[in-house]
Design a protein around this motif. Structure first.
Motif, PDB file in Angstrom:
ATOM      1  N   ALA A  20       0.864  -1.179   0.000  1.00  0.00           N
ATOM      2  CA  ALA A  20       0.000   0.000   0.000  1.00  0.00           C
ATOM      3  C   ALA A  20       0.898   1.226   0.000  1.00  0.00           C
ATOM      4  O   ALA A  20       1.978   1.223   0.588  1.00  0.00           O
ATOM      5  N   LEU A  21       0.478   2.260  -0.678  1.00  0.00           N
ATOM      6  CA  LEU A  21       1.297   3.463  -0.752  1.00  0.00           C
ATOM      7  C   LEU A  21       1.392   4.131   0.619  1.00  0.00           C
ATOM      8  O   LEU A  21       0.454   4.059   1.418  1.00  0.00           O
ATOM      9  N   PRO A  26      -0.239   9.803  -3.408  1.00  0.00           N
ATOM     10  CA  PRO A  26      -1.433   9.452  -4.191  1.00  0.00           C
ATOM     11  C   PRO A  26      -1.192   8.239  -5.086  1.00  0.00           C
ATOM     12  O   PRO A  26      -0.055   7.873  -5.381  1.00  0.00           O
ATOM     13  N   SER A  27      -2.286   7.637  -5.522  1.00  0.00           N
ATOM     14  CA  SER A  27      -2.175   6.479  -6.415  1.00  0.00           C
ATOM     15  C   SER A  27      -1.685   6.887  -7.796  1.00  0.00           C
ATOM     16  O   SER A  27      -1.095   6.083  -8.516  1.00  0.00           O
ATOM     17  N   TYR A 196       6.847   7.806 -11.364  1.00  0.00           N
ATOM     18  CA  TYR A 196       6.107   7.613 -10.109  1.00  0.00           C
ATOM     19  C   TYR A 196       4.780   6.903 -10.367  1.00  0.00           C
ATOM     20  O   TYR A 196       4.418   5.952  -9.659  1.00  0.00           O
ATOM     21  N   ASN A 197       4.036   7.367 -11.364  1.00  0.00           N
ATOM     22  CA  ASN A 197       2.735   6.765 -11.649  1.00  0.00           C
ATOM     23  C   ASN A 197       2.870   5.280 -11.987  1.00  0.00           C
ATOM     24  O   ASN A 197       2.040   4.457 -11.572  1.00  0.00           O
ATOM     25  N   LEU A 198       3.908   4.933 -12.729  1.00  0.00           N
ATOM     26  CA  LEU A 198       4.132   3.524 -13.071  1.00  0.00           C
ATOM     27  C   LEU A 198       4.476   2.703 -11.826  1.00  0.00           C
ATOM     28  O   LEU A 198       3.967   1.595 -11.630  1.00  0.00           O
ATOM     29  N   SER A 232       1.444  17.959  -1.946  1.00  0.00           N
ATOM     30  CA  SER A 232       0.458  18.220  -2.992  1.00  0.00           C
ATOM     31  C   SER A 232       0.518  19.669  -3.479  1.00  0.00           C
ATOM     32  O   SER A 232       0.550  20.602  -2.673  1.00  0.00           O
ATOM     33  N   PRO A 233       0.596  19.866  -4.790  1.00  0.00           N
ATOM     34  CA  PRO A 233       0.508  18.854  -5.847  1.00  0.00           C
ATOM     35  C   PRO A 233       1.873  18.406  -6.375  1.00  0.00           C
ATOM     36  O   PRO A 233       1.952  17.830  -7.458  1.00  0.00           O
TER      37      PRO A 233
END
Length: 236
Positions: A20-21, A26-27, A196-198, A232-233
């Motif tokens: 879990a992050l 954020p996801s 990061y998103n990957l 954020s952000p």
């Protein structure tokens, strides 16, 4: 069989789920900074200097030289670019709030003597960022990436390829290309936000590792902190 003291209730503890992050991460991050190579295919990140721009740079260099200043003192005040300057400010906005990468073309090494070329470089970049970062312990703001058999242990003087990396200090990394390598010499940039998103989608345990406050950093003195932050952000 387990023995439990009758006056102490049985308690259990749990460790954070490594898949879990971490809290506050954020996801995924939706941002212009999360780009791929296909997003840059139209070359809209490239600004081509016009003849008028080049003439203005030449005039700005003459103004700067009239002040008898060191090159590190090239600023919008001492290196005036009344028309090009606002265009460079827009590129700076793109660096901080857009895709985070831009390329300026049109200046060639034969236009100026080496020292003048460095002043032009410092003058142009002064419109992109207000401060200049130190490159070494002696306070140099510019370093030259050249092959050297005497100092090949440092990556900037080595002929070996470098892995993907980030710079230790500064918001913006500025490069001036004076000549192309006869072989190789490619410079590849990538989006940290896309990476990061990957990772968040496929390997969140890596985000956990990068966010731990146990990574050693040597400057200014030995200390420990995370490699990765999210406020954020922004991803830092």
């Amino acid at each position: 069989m387990a023995l439990v003291h009758p006056t102490h209730p049985l308690t259990t503890t749990s460790s954070p789920d490594p898949y879990a992050l971490p809290p506050s991460f954020p996801s995924s991050i939706s941002s212009p900074l999360a780009w791929t190579g296909a997003d840059l295919a139209d070359e809209s990140y490239i600004y081509h200097l016009t003849p008028s721009d080049l003439s203005e740079i030449k005039d700005a260099l003459a103004v700067f030289k009239s002040h008898n200043l060191n090159g590190d003192l090239a600023t919008p005040t001492t290196f005036p670019l009344p028309t090009l300057g606002p265009k460079l400010r827009l590129l700076s906005h793109e660096l901080y709030n857009g895709r985070g990468v831009c390329l300026i073309r049109g200046l060639t090494p034969e236009m100026y003597e080496p020292e003048e070329g460095m002043v032009v470089f410092m003058g142009v970049q002064s419109y992109m960022a207000g401060g200049k970062g130190r490159q070494d312990g002696r306070g140099n703001m510019i370093v030259h990436i050249t092959p050297s058999e005497y100092d090949a242990k440092h990556s900037r003087h080595s002929m070996d390829s470098l892995p993907f990396h980030t710079e230790a200090t500064g918001d913006i990394l500025a490069w001036q290309t004076r000549a192309a390598a006869a072989e190789g010499g490619k410079c590849i940039v990538s989006s940290a936000y896309t990476a990061y998103n990957l990772l968040a989608a496929t390997c969140p345990e890596v985000i956990h590792t990068l966010a731990k406050p146990d990574w050693p950093f040597a400057y200014p003195t030995l200390h420990y902190r995370p490699i990765l932050y999210h406020t954020s952000p922004n991803l830092l």
